[in-house]
Design a protein around this motif. Structure first.
Motif, short mmCIF file in Angstrom:
data_model
loop_
_atom_site.label_atom_id
_atom_site.label_comp_id
_atom_site.label_asym_id
_atom_site.label_seq_id
_atom_site.Cartn_x
_atom_site.Cartn_y
_atom_site.Cartn_z
N ARG A 246 5.29 11.46 -0.57
CA ARG A 246 4.14 10.91 0.30
C ARG A 246 3.68 11.66 1.50
NH1 ARG A 246 3.31 5.04 2.32
NH2 ARG A 246 4.97 5.71 4.67
N GLU A 247 5.19 12.30 2.55
CA GLU A 247 4.73 12.83 3.21
C GLU A 247 4.59 14.78 3.13
OE1 GLU A 247 8.17 11.47 5.34
OE2 GLU A 247 7.54 9.91 6.96
N GLU A 248 5.29 14.80 1.84
CA GLU A 248 5.33 16.13 1.89
C GLU A 248 3.94 16.57 0.66
OE1 GLU A 248 7.92 19.17 -1.18
OE2 GLU A 248 9.03 17.56 -0.69
N PHE A 249 3.65 15.78 -0.22
CA PHE A 249 2.41 15.77 -0.77
C PHE A 249 1.27 15.08 -1.09
CE2 PHE A 249 6.97 17.05 -3.24
CZ PHE A 249 6.34 18.23 -4.01
N GLY A 250 0.89 14.16 0.63
CA GLY A 250 -0.21 13.86 1.02
C GLY A 250 0.09 12.99 0.38
N PRO A 251 -0.74 11.83 0.30
CA PRO A 251 -1.48 10.13 0.22
C PRO A 251 -1.75 10.30 -1.70
CG PRO A 251 -3.29 10.60 1.63
CD PRO A 251 -2.46 11.99 1.29
N PHE A 252 -1.34 9.14 -1.97
CA PHE A 252 -0.77 9.47 -3.56
C PHE A 252 -2.42 9.21 -4.59
CE2 PHE A 252 3.36 8.22 -2.46
CZ PHE A 252 3.44 8.08 -3.31
N ALA A 253 -3.46 9.89 -5.01
CA ALA A 253 -4.33 9.38 -5.25
C ALA A 253 -4.68 7.94 -6.45
CB ALA A 253 -4.70 10.34 -6.69
N SER A 254 -3.38 7.35 -7.01
CA SER A 254 -3.42 6.45 -7.94
C SER A 254 -2.07 6.01 -8.41
CB SER A 254 -4.34 6.91 -9.57
OG SER A 254 -2.95 7.68 -10.21
N ASN B 25 1.05 -1.33 0.20
CA ASN B 25 -0.53 -0.28 -0.23
C ASN B 25 0.79 0.64 0.32
OD1 ASN B 25 -1.83 2.17 0.66
ND2 ASN B 25 -2.68 1.26 1.73
N ILE B 26 0.82 2.00 -0.74
CA ILE B 26 2.21 2.99 -0.74
C ILE B 26 1.55 4.53 -0.39
CG2 ILE B 26 2.86 2.56 -3.61
CD1 ILE B 26 0.39 4.86 -4.96
N ASN B 27 0.19 3.68 0.27
CA ASN B 27 -0.02 5.55 0.62
C ASN B 27 -0.04 4.85 2.74
OD1 ASN B 27 -0.55 7.25 -0.54
ND2 ASN B 27 -2.63 6.42 -0.86
N LEU B 28 0.48 3.94 2.63
CA LEU B 28 0.65 3.60 4.11
C LEU B 28 1.87 2.30 4.56
CD1 LEU B 28 -2.52 2.07 5.05
CD2 LEU B 28 -1.73 3.92 5.60
N ASP B 29 2.82 1.67 3.69
CA ASP B 29 3.67 1.37 3.96
C ASP B 29 4.98 1.38 4.26
OD1 ASP B 29 2.40 -1.04 4.47
OD2 ASP B 29 2.57 -1.43 2.44
N ASP B 30 6.20 1.33 4.83
CA ASP B 30 7.50 1.75 5.38
C ASP B 30 8.46 1.51 4.38
OD1 ASP B 30 7.72 -0.30 5.89
OD2 ASP B 30 8.45 0.44 8.23
N ALA B 31 9.22 2.42 4.08
CA ALA B 31 9.68 2.30 2.68
C ALA B 31 11.46 1.06 2.71
CB ALA B 31 10.98 3.23 2.74
N GLN C 9 1.39 -5.53 -7.17
CA GLN C 9 1.53 -5.63 -6.02
C GLN C 9 1.02 -4.15 -5.64
OE1 GLN C 9 6.16 -6.48 -7.03
NE2 GLN C 9 5.59 -7.27 -4.75
N LEU C 10 0.70 -3.80 -6.37
CA LEU C 10 0.47 -2.09 -6.10
C LEU C 10 -1.02 -1.85 -5.38
CD1 LEU C 10 3.15 0.25 -7.70
CD2 LEU C 10 3.29 -0.44 -5.53
N VAL C 11 -1.41 -1.26 -3.77
CA VAL C 11 -3.09 -0.83 -3.65
C VAL C 11 -2.30 0.78 -2.85
CG1 VAL C 11 -4.55 -1.34 -1.50
CG2 VAL C 11 -2.88 -3.38 -2.33
N VAL C 12 -3.73 1.48 -3.66
CA VAL C 12 -3.97 2.67 -3.49
C VAL C 12 -4.74 3.19 -2.03
CG1 VAL C 12 -4.04 5.29 -3.90
CG2 VAL C 12 -2.99 3.41 -5.16
N GLY C 13 -4.39 3.02 -1.36
CA GLY C 13 -6.23 3.51 -0.26
C GLY C 13 -5.11 3.98 0.97
N ASP C 14 -6.54 4.28 2.83
CA ASP C 14 -5.57 5.53 3.58
C ASP C 14 -5.66 4.36 4.46
OD1 ASP C 14 -8.28 4.93 3.22
OD2 ASP C 14 -8.99 7.44 2.47
N SER C 15 -6.48 3.02 4.35
CA SER C 15 -6.83 1.98 5.63
C SER C 15 -6.31 0.61 5.30
CB SER C 15 -8.05 2.30 6.25
OG SER C 15 -9.00 1.69 5.01
#
Length: 107
Positions: A72-80, A44-50, A101-107
């Protein structure tokens, strides 16, 4: 202990017998012929760590993974997932290689 050996022997014999009658993966599924049995780790590119990104995603090492988290920290969550193209070093070929492998989500 002897009873356990008998049970193990019966299980092993059953596996051999039924294994001979089993169908291939292509006969049981709709997966393409080049389907691999390898484990796919979703990220999850909006939640997982480096660290997880660097380990799970081919072509994304520690520096690019850190850049994803920094963006992500500078511009906020990825939309896609296409938003990853804004990261230096991630181009269309890299994105296509890891897209599954990629998921975009906030939870």
């Amino acid at each position: 202990m002897i009873e356990l050996k008998k049970v193990f022997g019966l299980v092993l014999a059953s596996l051999v017998m039924f294994g001979a009658m089993s169908l291939s993966a292509e006969e049981l599924t709709d997966f393409p012929a080049d389907y691999s049995d390898e484990l796919v780790i979703m990220v999850n590119i909006n939640l997982d760590d480096a660290e997880k990104m660097a380990v799970a995603l081919a072509g994304i090492g520690p520096a690019r993974a850190a850049a994803i988290v920094a963006h992500r920290e500078e511009f906020g969550p990825f939309a896609s997932v296409e938003d990853l193209l804004a990261i230096s070093g991630i181009g269309p070929r890299t994105l296509e290689a890891i897209r599954h492998q990629l998921v975009v989500g906030d939870s």
